[in-house]
Design a protein around this motif. Sequence first.
Motif, PDB file in Angstrom:
ATOM      1  N   PHE A 383      28.414   7.321 -81.435  1.00 36.12           N
ATOM      2  CA  PHE A 383      29.364   6.352 -81.429  1.00 36.12           C
ATOM      3  C   PHE A 383      30.646   6.982 -82.199  1.00 36.12           C
ATOM      4  N   SER A 384      30.709   8.015 -82.766  1.00 32.96           N
ATOM      5  CA  SER A 384      31.696   8.409 -83.475  1.00 32.96           C
ATOM      6  C   SER A 384      32.828   8.742 -82.524  1.00 32.96           C
ATOM      7  N   ARG A 385      32.635   9.249 -81.249  1.00 33.84           N
ATOM      8  CA  ARG A 385      33.798   9.384 -80.549  1.00 33.84           C
ATOM      9  C   ARG A 385      34.299   7.975 -80.170  1.00 33.84           C
ATOM     10  N   VAL A 386      33.623   7.099 -79.997  1.00 32.90           N
ATOM     11  CA  VAL A 386      34.087   5.685 -79.691  1.00 32.90           C
ATOM     12  C   VAL A 386      34.742   5.133 -80.887  1.00 32.90           C
ATOM     13  N   LEU A 387      34.072   4.963 -81.972  1.00 33.35           N
ATOM     14  CA  LEU A 387      34.622   4.183 -83.146  1.00 33.35           C
ATOM     15  C   LEU A 387      35.726   5.019 -83.818  1.00 33.35           C
ATOM     16  N   ARG A 388      35.780   6.336 -83.871  1.00 35.33           N
ATOM     17  CA  ARG A 388      36.625   6.988 -84.825  1.00 35.33           C
ATOM     18  C   ARG A 388      37.264   8.063 -83.917  1.00 35.33           C
ATOM     19  N   LYS A 389      38.253   7.320 -82.870  1.00 39.03           N
ATOM     20  CA  LYS A 389      38.776   8.218 -81.864  1.00 39.03           C
ATOM     21  C   LYS A 389      40.155   8.943 -82.434  1.00 39.03           C
ATOM     22  N   GLU A 390      40.583   8.657 -83.702  1.00 37.25           N
ATOM     23  CA  GLU A 390      41.395   9.114 -84.409  1.00 37.25           C
ATOM     24  C   GLU A 390      40.990  10.624 -84.995  1.00 37.25           C
ATOM     25  N   ARG A 391      39.754  10.730 -85.130  1.00 33.98           N
ATOM     26  CA  ARG A 391      39.276  12.007 -85.684  1.00 33.98           C
ATOM     27  C   ARG A 391      38.958  12.863 -84.479  1.00 33.98           C
ATOM     28  N   GLU A 392      39.179  14.278 -84.740  1.00 35.78           N
ATOM     29  CA  GLU A 392      38.940  15.156 -83.525  1.00 35.78           C
ATOM     30  C   GLU A 392      37.713  15.736 -83.667  1.00 35.78           C
ATOM     31  N   HIS A 393      37.124  16.250 -82.541  1.00 37.89           N
ATOM     32  CA  HIS A 393      35.808  16.587 -82.281  1.00 37.89           C
ATOM     33  C   HIS A 393      35.901  17.993 -81.944  1.00 37.89           C
ATOM     34  N   PRO A 394      36.206  18.948 -82.801  1.00 39.48           N
ATOM     35  CA  PRO A 394      36.443  20.350 -82.219  1.00 39.48           C
ATOM     36  C   PRO A 394      35.242  20.852 -81.335  1.00 39.48           C
ATOM     37  N   TYR A 395      33.985  20.678 -81.942  1.00 33.45           N
ATOM     38  CA  TYR A 395      32.832  21.012 -81.309  1.00 33.45           C
ATOM     39  C   TYR A 395      32.026  19.787 -80.601  1.00 33.45           C
ATOM     40  N   ARG A 396      31.950  19.794 -79.409  1.00 36.63           N
ATOM     41  CA  ARG A 396      31.317  18.791 -78.689  1.00 36.63           C
ATOM     42  C   ARG A 396      30.025  19.110 -77.929  1.00 36.63           C
ATOM     43  N   MET A 397      28.948  18.503 -78.264  1.00 36.13           N
ATOM     44  CA  MET A 397      27.587  18.747 -77.732  1.00 36.13           C
ATOM     45  C   MET A 397      27.620  18.676 -76.137  1.00 36.13           C
ATOM     46  N   PRO A 398      26.927  19.604 -75.699  1.00 35.28           N
ATOM     47  CA  PRO A 398      26.685  19.613 -74.156  1.00 35.28           C
ATOM     48  C   PRO A 398      26.170  18.140 -73.703  1.00 35.28           C
ATOM     49  N   LEU A 399      26.681  17.709 -72.446  1.00 36.44           N
ATOM     50  CA  LEU A 399      26.339  16.495 -71.819  1.00 36.44           C
ATOM     51  C   LEU A 399      26.257  15.267 -72.562  1.00 36.44           C
ATOM     52  N   TRP A 400      27.196  15.331 -73.578  1.00 37.96           N
ATOM     53  CA  TRP A 400      27.311  13.941 -74.333  1.00 37.96           C
ATOM     54  C   TRP A 400      27.575  12.725 -73.292  1.00 37.96           C
TER      55      TRP A 400
END
Length: 454
Positions: A383-400
């Motif tokens: 849920f981090s990408r959904v609920l904390r859209k303002e925070r960048e995710h420089p590393y993104r897991m494969p196939l999220w």
Amino acid sequence: MSTSTPQGSGLKPSLGVFDVVAITVSAVTPASSVFVIAPFAIQQAGSGAFLAFIIAAFLALMFAWCYAELGRAHSSAGGEYVYAKRVFGGMAGYATFLTVMVALLFIPPVLATGAATYLNGALGTQFDTQMVALIIVATSYLLGILNIKLNAWITGSCLLLEVAALLVIVVLGFGHATQPLSILVQPQFVDHGVMSVAPWVLVIGAVGTALFSYNGFGSAVLLAEDMHDRGRSVHRAVLWSLALVVVIELVPLTALLIGAPSLQDMLASPDPIGYLLSAHGNPTLSRLVSAGIFLSVFNAIVAIVIQVGRVVYSSGRDELWTPSLNRALTRIHPRWESPWLATLFLAVPSAALSFSSNLAELTSFSVLLLILIYLVVALCALFSRVLRKEREHPYRMPLWPLPAMLAVLGAGYLLVNLLLGASHRDLLIIVGIFAIAVIFYRTNGRLSPAFQKL
């Protein structure tokens, strides 16, 4: 940085990826996992322990991707509780923090109690197990307050000795291969003195124990603030740590099962490692291996204590406690450059747990807490990408989000099964953790500017 943190008291960035991996893998202590924890999996599932470790490795990869993404996006020495707070709010943060604290409280005495047997084996002595465990835990906490760069070199050097001890098992097992490879994929166990096919329910039941043996790869995120780049490469440290841990543990376990002169005798033995050493080695070799295992467990506890210090330091900086305690926990030693009071925070209760007489109960409860923490991390990654859209995710897991979903399902399934088999005492402790979290949050958390801004 919170207002309770003394000026100039921040953690000194002095570690590279190699240093973090050395400390992290040492904290996992693959040798003690194989020698102390793996026998529990063998008792649970017989030769099905191999499949349990394979399944656990797959699940661990899902969790590692979760840790890697969260550690890079939310770089903090607080680790899991910071993720929970930022994604799900203050109450979740407090509950996760206390769960992590209790897990870190239990793991050192679990490992130290198992290590005492190997010390006696190395020296040919009969020292009291509980007293040896107490001394190990106390000494580890004292060493844990030293400069982290020095500890990185110490733990890295001891890790080499640990791998050397495991190589003895690999050489003996594969050098005297007796059992067919089929026992690895067609698991067998001893049922009332008779060899039988191990049902899948036993294999799945041992996955939690196997995950416990791998546990610690995610703790690399706790050292993000100690890194030269302030955590920008912490995701690499997490994934490299898991890769090394799986290889270092799975290969000796395979050799152990393949090299058993009698699979039935090994599975029935309370000490399968000792059985292999007695069958293919000699007393001198057994003592040397026992010495290596003892040193590896001692090394692991030192590494875990370092992690304890980072989490507790972060909790003081985020003002999870009273103002005076927050100031104490964020003090950095002028010479050792470590959060020394934070590191010693759990020393006394952790040492006291060394007097517990039941290693199996300590281990099972530790597994329960770890699976609960894994579930929280997996939900945060989902849920981090959904609920904390303002925070960048420089590393993104494969196939999220697939890995995060699989991690949630895996941890949830294991947790339900563990809770169904848990003792009333363990359930009461967990309920108590959440009750205390509610009290702490209402009395401190809601009034803490630093925690609310976290």
